[in-house]
Structure formats: C-alpha cells, structure tokens
Design a protein around this motif. Structure first.
Motif, PDB file in Angstrom:
ATOM      1  N   LYS A  96       0.827  -1.207   0.000  1.00 25.39           N
ATOM      2  CA  LYS A  96       0.000   0.000   0.000  1.00 25.39           C
ATOM      3  C   LYS A  96       0.860   1.256   0.000  1.00 25.39           C
ATOM      4  O   LYS A  96       0.546   2.231  -0.682  1.00 25.39           O
ATOM      5  N   GLU A  97       1.957   1.251   0.763  1.00 29.41           N
ATOM      6  CA  GLU A  97       2.825   2.424   0.830  1.00 29.41           C
ATOM      7  C   GLU A  97       3.415   2.743  -0.537  1.00 29.41           C
ATOM      8  O   GLU A  97       3.462   3.897  -0.941  1.00 29.41           O
ATOM      9  N   GLU A  98       3.873   1.715  -1.262  1.00 28.30           N
ATOM     10  CA  GLU A  98       4.438   1.929  -2.592  1.00 28.30           C
ATOM     11  C   GLU A  98       3.392   2.509  -3.537  1.00 28.30           C
ATOM     12  O   GLU A  98       3.698   3.386  -4.339  1.00 28.30           O
ATOM     13  N   LYS A  99       2.182   2.020  -3.456  1.00 25.13           N
ATOM     14  CA  LYS A  99       1.122   2.521  -4.326  1.00 25.13           C
ATOM     15  C   LYS A  99       0.749   3.959  -3.973  1.00 25.13           C
ATOM     16  O   LYS A  99       0.468   4.760  -4.862  1.00 25.13           O
ATOM     17  N   LEU A 100       0.763   4.274  -2.699  1.00 27.13           N
ATOM     18  CA  LEU A 100       0.458   5.651  -2.293  1.00 27.13           C
ATOM     19  C   LEU A 100       1.557   6.593  -2.761  1.00 27.13           C
ATOM     20  O   LEU A 100       1.277   7.688  -3.257  1.00 27.13           O
ATOM     21  N   ARG A 101       2.796   6.166  -2.648  1.00 28.81           N
ATOM     22  CA  ARG A 101       3.901   6.976  -3.174  1.00 28.81           C
ATOM     23  C   ARG A 101       3.726   7.195  -4.671  1.00 28.81           C
ATOM     24  O   ARG A 101       3.893   8.306  -5.180  1.00 28.81           O
ATOM     25  N   LEU A 149      -4.757  11.015   6.335  1.00 25.02           N
ATOM     26  CA  LEU A 149      -3.823  12.131   6.227  1.00 25.02           C
ATOM     27  C   LEU A 149      -2.463  11.727   6.778  1.00 25.02           C
ATOM     28  O   LEU A 149      -1.428  12.076   6.213  1.00 25.02           O
ATOM     29  N   ASP A 150      -2.438  10.976   7.848  1.00 28.27           N
ATOM     30  CA  ASP A 150      -1.164  10.501   8.412  1.00 28.27           C
ATOM     31  C   ASP A 150      -0.395   9.642   7.408  1.00 28.27           C
ATOM     32  O   ASP A 150       0.826   9.751   7.301  1.00 28.27           O
ATOM     33  N   ASP A 151      -1.120   8.788   6.668  1.00 29.71           N
ATOM     34  CA  ASP A 151      -0.480   7.965   5.634  1.00 29.71           C
ATOM     35  C   ASP A 151       0.168   8.851   4.574  1.00 29.71           C
ATOM     36  O   ASP A 151       1.306   8.624   4.168  1.00 29.71           O
ATOM     37  N   ILE A 152      -0.560   9.861   4.130  1.00 27.87           N
ATOM     38  CA  ILE A 152      -0.060  10.752   3.078  1.00 27.87           C
ATOM     39  C   ILE A 152       1.134  11.553   3.572  1.00 27.87           C
ATOM     40  O   ILE A 152       2.136  11.685   2.870  1.00 27.87           O
ATOM     41  N   VAL A 153       1.063  12.072   4.789  1.00 25.93           N
ATOM     42  CA  VAL A 153       2.178  12.829   5.365  1.00 25.93           C
ATOM     43  C   VAL A 153       3.422  11.948   5.461  1.00 25.93           C
ATOM     44  O   VAL A 153       4.527  12.367   5.086  1.00 25.93           O
ATOM     45  N   LYS A 154       3.249  10.733   5.934  1.00 31.34           N
ATOM     46  CA  LYS A 154       4.376   9.806   6.061  1.00 31.34           C
ATOM     47  C   LYS A 154       5.033   9.557   4.710  1.00 31.34           C
ATOM     48  O   LYS A 154       6.262   9.586   4.590  1.00 31.34           O
ATOM     49  N   GLN A 155       4.224   9.343   3.681  1.00 29.68           N
ATOM     50  CA  GLN A 155       4.784   9.063   2.360  1.00 29.68           C
ATOM     51  C   GLN A 155       5.362  10.308   1.701  1.00 29.68           C
ATOM     52  O   GLN A 155       6.353  10.232   0.969  1.00 29.68           O
ATOM     53  N   ALA A 156       4.784  11.474   1.951  1.00 30.51           N
ATOM     54  CA  ALA A 156       5.351  12.726   1.433  1.00 30.51           C
ATOM     55  C   ALA A 156       6.734  12.958   2.043  1.00 30.51           C
ATOM     56  O   ALA A 156       7.666  13.387   1.350  1.00 30.51           O
ATOM     57  N   ARG A 157       6.874  12.665   3.325  1.00 32.19           N
ATOM     58  CA  ARG A 157       8.188  12.781   3.992  1.00 32.19           C
ATOM     59  C   ARG A 157       9.184  11.798   3.370  1.00 32.19           C
ATOM     60  O   ARG A 157      10.337  12.134   3.112  1.00 32.19           O
ATOM     61  N   PHE A 158       8.725  10.569   3.156  1.00 33.57           N
ATOM     62  CA  PHE A 158       9.580   9.555   2.546  1.00 33.57           C
ATOM     63  C   PHE A 158      10.063  10.020   1.175  1.00 33.57           C
ATOM     64  O   PHE A 158      11.251   9.912   0.851  1.00 33.57           O
ATOM     65  N   LEU A 159       9.142  10.522   0.356  1.00 37.60           N
ATOM     66  CA  LEU A 159       9.493  10.960  -0.995  1.00 37.60           C
ATOM     67  C   LEU A 159      10.530  12.075  -0.962  1.00 37.60           C
ATOM     68  O   LEU A 159      11.437  12.100  -1.797  1.00 37.60           O
ATOM     69  N   GLU A 160      10.415  12.978  -0.013  1.00 37.26           N
ATOM     70  CA  GLU A 160      11.390  14.071   0.104  1.00 37.26           C
ATOM     71  C   GLU A 160      12.732  13.543   0.615  1.00 37.26           C
ATOM     72  O   GLU A 160      13.787  13.850   0.047  1.00 37.26           O
ATOM     73  N   GLU A 161      12.702  12.729   1.661  1.00 37.27           N
ATOM     74  CA  GLU A 161      13.942  12.221   2.257  1.00 37.27           C
ATOM     75  C   GLU A 161      14.722  11.315   1.305  1.00 37.27           C
ATOM     76  O   GLU A 161      15.944  11.286   1.331  1.00 37.27           O
ATOM     77  N   LYS A 197     -12.795   4.595  -7.303  1.00 35.41           N
ATOM     78  CA  LYS A 197     -12.672   3.422  -6.437  1.00 35.41           C
ATOM     79  C   LYS A 197     -11.229   3.279  -5.960  1.00 35.41           C
ATOM     80  O   LYS A 197     -10.502   2.386  -6.359  1.00 35.41           O
ATOM     81  N   TRP A 198     -10.834   4.193  -5.086  1.00 33.41           N
ATOM     82  CA  TRP A 198      -9.475   4.175  -4.560  1.00 33.41           C
ATOM     83  C   TRP A 198      -9.189   2.890  -3.795  1.00 33.41           C
ATOM     84  O   TRP A 198      -8.077   2.413  -3.787  1.00 33.41           O
ATOM     85  N   ILE A 199     -10.203   2.346  -3.178  1.00 38.06           N
ATOM     86  CA  ILE A 199     -10.010   1.171  -2.338  1.00 38.06           C
ATOM     87  C   ILE A 199      -9.373   0.036  -3.142  1.00 38.06           C
ATOM     88  O   ILE A 199      -8.476  -0.636  -2.672  1.00 38.06           O
ATOM     89  N   VAL A 200      -9.828  -0.154  -4.373  1.00 39.59           N
ATOM     90  CA  VAL A 200      -9.297  -1.243  -5.203  1.00 39.59           C
ATOM     91  C   VAL A 200      -7.822  -1.033  -5.460  1.00 39.59           C
ATOM     92  O   VAL A 200      -7.022  -1.954  -5.302  1.00 39.59           O
ATOM     93  N   PHE A 201      -7.404   0.153  -5.827  1.00 40.34           N
ATOM     94  CA  PHE A 201      -6.006   0.411  -6.145  1.00 40.34           C
ATOM     95  C   PHE A 201      -5.115   0.263  -4.918  1.00 40.34           C
ATOM     96  O   PHE A 201      -4.083  -0.376  -4.971  1.00 40.34           O
ATOM     97  N   PHE A 202      -5.508   0.863  -3.804  1.00 37.45           N
ATOM     98  CA  PHE A 202      -4.656   0.869  -2.635  1.00 37.45           C
ATOM     99  C   PHE A 202      -4.720  -0.422  -1.832  1.00 37.45           C
ATOM    100  O   PHE A 202      -3.762  -0.778  -1.162  1.00 37.45           O
ATOM    101  N   ALA A 203      -5.822  -1.115  -1.866  1.00 38.30           N
ATOM    102  CA  ALA A 203      -5.982  -2.306  -1.027  1.00 38.30           C
ATOM    103  C   ALA A 203      -5.322  -3.527  -1.623  1.00 38.30           C
ATOM    104  O   ALA A 203      -4.881  -4.402  -0.897  1.00 38.30           O
ATOM    105  N   GLU A 204      -5.251  -3.624  -2.939  1.00 34.95           N
ATOM    106  CA  GLU A 204      -4.677  -4.807  -3.556  1.00 34.95           C
ATOM    107  C   GLU A 204      -3.180  -4.838  -3.385  1.00 34.95           C
ATOM    108  O   GLU A 204      -2.518  -3.816  -3.422  1.00 34.95           O
ATOM    109  N   GLY A 205      -2.665  -6.010  -3.168  1.00 29.65           N
ATOM    110  CA  GLY A 205      -1.228  -6.169  -2.965  1.00 29.65           C
ATOM    111  C   GLY A 205      -0.535  -6.318  -4.239  1.00 29.65           C
ATOM    112  O   GLY A 205       0.370  -5.908  -4.713  1.00 29.65           O
TER     113      GLY A 205
END
Length: 97
Positions: free
Chosen positions: A2-7, A32-44, A89-97
């Motif tokens: 999920k983290e990779e897909k959100l990135r 929002l916490d998920d997005i903030v975490k991944q935005a930080r990752f992308l910058e770092e 249908k965001w759930i399908v994209f983010f939920a699938e492994g």
C-alpha cells in the motif's frame, strides 16, 4: 505494498500538474497521516525536492529525475491507477497487494 502505491499515486498526481493531491487521495483507507508519512519519505529519499510539511499541511516540491524514473518503471500501475481514479474506487487500487 500500500505504501508503494500511495507513493506512486502522489508522484503521478504531481506529474500530471496536481500541485496538492492530498485531498484527492484521502479515502476510507488512506488517512492524512499515511499521506504525510509518504510525502516525507518521498522528500527524504530524493523523489521530490522542496517539499515542506508543517502541522499536517503539505506543500509539495518539484519531482526529481528519480521520481520520473519511478513513474516509468511502475508504468503497469498507471492503467490501474487511472481507471480507479475515473471510477472513484481508490479502495481497489490501494488495497490490492
């Protein structure tokens, strides 16, 4: 996964000219916490340059060459992401492994 897909979704939205995709990405399973975490990752990790995060508000920076390469390498996600976006249908994209 999920983290990779959100990135990927953040980078894809930025590459398409969406200067602040946060609200578009929020859903029942993406917080929002998920997005903030991944935005930080992308910058770092050097995918964005100039991103500023303060009190859960994100000002996204520019995409780097590394981000553009990542989008090209994960092109197979592009069709699934675009279809899920059109269908809302965001759930399908983010939920699938």
């Amino acid at each position: 996964m999920k983290e990779e897909k959100l990135r990927y979704a953040i980078l894809k939205e930025l590459s398409e000219g969406n200067e602040n995709p946060t609200n578009d990405l929020l859903s029942d399973i993406v917080t929002l916490d998920d997005i903030v975490k991944q935005a930080r990752f992308l910058e770092e990790e050097g995918y964005t340059c100039g991103t500023d995060i303060s009190e859960n508000v994100i000002w996204y920076g520019e995409l780097t060459k590394r981000a553009k390469n990542n989008l090209e390498e994960n092109y197979n996600w592009s069709e699934a992401y675009n279809l899920s976006k059109k269908l809302g249908k965001w759930i399908v994209f983010f939920a699938e492994g």
